[in-house]
Motif scaffolding. Structure first.
Motif, PDB file in Angstrom:
ATOM      1  N   ALA A 134       1.022  -0.560  -0.085  1.00 43.59           N
ATOM      2  CA  ALA A 134      -0.419   0.099   0.267  1.00 43.59           C
ATOM      3  C   ALA A 134       1.242   1.242  -0.373  1.00 43.59           C
ATOM      4  O   ALA A 134       0.833   1.986  -0.790  1.00 43.59           O
ATOM      5  N   LEU A 135       1.580   0.693   0.951  1.00 47.67           N
ATOM      6  CA  LEU A 135       3.002   2.766   1.071  1.00 47.67           C
ATOM      7  C   LEU A 135       3.670   3.027  -0.322  1.00 47.67           C
ATOM      8  O   LEU A 135       2.882   3.712  -0.565  1.00 47.67           O
ATOM      9  N   GLY A 136       3.683   1.752  -0.924  1.00 46.82           N
ATOM     10  CA  GLY A 136       4.844   1.820  -2.588  1.00 46.82           C
ATOM     11  C   GLY A 136       3.920   1.573  -3.391  1.00 46.82           C
ATOM     12  O   GLY A 136       4.189   3.072  -4.747  1.00 46.82           O
ATOM     13  N   THR A 137       2.704   1.661  -3.325  1.00 45.87           N
ATOM     14  CA  THR A 137       1.905   1.771  -4.774  1.00 45.87           C
ATOM     15  C   THR A 137       1.234   3.443  -4.144  1.00 45.87           C
ATOM     16  O   THR A 137       1.237   3.617  -5.371  1.00 45.87           O
ATOM     17  N   PHE A 138       0.550   3.996  -3.225  1.00 42.53           N
ATOM     18  CA  PHE A 138       0.730   5.515  -2.930  1.00 42.53           C
ATOM     19  C   PHE A 138       1.758   6.023  -3.654  1.00 42.53           C
ATOM     20  O   PHE A 138       1.867   7.315  -4.242  1.00 42.53           O
ATOM     21  N   LEU A 139       3.155   6.080  -3.114  1.00 34.23           N
ATOM     22  CA  LEU A 139       4.229   6.552  -3.330  1.00 34.23           C
ATOM     23  C   LEU A 139       4.494   6.828  -5.146  1.00 34.23           C
ATOM     24  O   LEU A 139       4.317   7.744  -5.570  1.00 34.23           O
ATOM     25  N   ILE A 141       1.376   6.335  -7.100  1.00 36.71           N
ATOM     26  CA  ILE A 141       0.917   6.896  -7.711  1.00 36.71           C
ATOM     27  C   ILE A 141       1.085   8.449  -7.431  1.00 36.71           C
ATOM     28  O   ILE A 141       0.558   9.062  -8.603  1.00 36.71           O
ATOM     29  N   TYR A 142       1.690   8.643  -6.422  1.00 32.99           N
ATOM     30  CA  TYR A 142       1.918   9.814  -6.256  1.00 32.99           C
ATOM     31  C   TYR A 142       2.639  10.550  -7.575  1.00 32.99           C
ATOM     32  O   TYR A 142       2.413  12.000  -8.121  1.00 32.99           O
ATOM     33  N   PHE A 143       4.166  10.023  -7.695  1.00 32.04           N
ATOM     34  CA  PHE A 143       4.232  10.266  -8.254  1.00 32.04           C
ATOM     35  C   PHE A 143       4.148   9.767 -10.492  1.00 32.04           C
ATOM     36  O   PHE A 143       4.125  10.847 -10.990  1.00 32.04           O
ATOM     37  N   GLY A 144       3.240   8.944 -10.694  1.00 34.82           N
ATOM     38  CA  GLY A 144       2.598   9.792 -11.466  1.00 34.82           C
ATOM     39  C   GLY A 144       1.453  10.386 -11.631  1.00 34.82           C
ATOM     40  O   GLY A 144       1.611  11.042 -12.699  1.00 34.82           O
TER      41      GLY A 144
END
Length: 195
Positions: A134-139, A141-144
């Motif tokens: 979850a942490l990696g995904t949201f990070l 997505i934030y960059f995306g």
């Protein structure tokens, strides 16, 4: 919440990269669904495909699974992918709660769904993979979302300089946590990575 002044332009390199990634992921998903439908039947193929999608949403620290839906929603409705990803996490959790109790045997059809079932059925220590993912995904997505907002290379360089050290340490830390968690998971399941 809505960002109506941001539009998608295929002339921008960041937008081209995002579009190519989306098309590649969509092709993989369609091919996988077609193969599973051929191997079993359409409803089973759909179920396995949805569970496999949920594995990539819940158990990988990058946003590839959620990106399949978050990207077109961003293009059509200008909603940030981070917001869509939160909704998709709840959708993926709901799908697994339903499938786990309604048709648990479907998890036994592929390696990925077996792994997903194992993660879901043993909260300690395997739910830590969900948290790390979850942490990696949201990070990611934030960059995306940042990349979608960038309109030129000049803006990209400026955006990358701003907070570069902080983001680098976060990505590095999450990467180490993820590799450690996956190594622990695979070794506990007696799965060896090819050398």
């Amino acid at each position: 919440m809505l960002n109506s002044h941001i539009t998608f332009h295929t002339k921008h390199d960041t937008h081209k990269e995002t579009l190519l990634k989306f098309v590649a992921l969509l092709c993989v998903l369609i091919a996988y669904f077609s193969y599973m439908s051929w191997k079993y039947d359409a409803s089973t193929g759909f179920g396995v495909s949805v569970l496999t999608w949920s594995f990539f949403v819940l158990c990988t620290p990058i946003a590839d699974g959620g990106f399949i839906l978050a990207f077109p929603i961003r293009l059509l409705f200008k909603i940030k992918m981070a917001y869509t990803q939160i909704v998709l996490w709840f959708v993926a959790i709901g799908i697994n709660v339903y499938m786990y109790f309604k048709t648990p045997e479907i998890y036994d059809l592929t390696f990925v769904t077996q792994l997903l079932k194992h993660i879901l059925s043993e909260p300690y220590p395997y739910w830590s993979i969900l948290l790390i993912s979850a942490l990696g995904t949201f990070l990611s997505i934030y960059f995306g979302d940042e990349m979608m907002d960038v309109a030129s290379h000049k803006d990209r360089a400026k955006a990358q300089r701003h907070g570069f050290k902080y983001k680098t340490f976060m990505v590095l830390g999450l990467g180490i946590l993820t590799v450690t968690a996956y190594y622990f998971l695979l070794s506990s399941l007696h799965i060896a990575l090819p050398q």
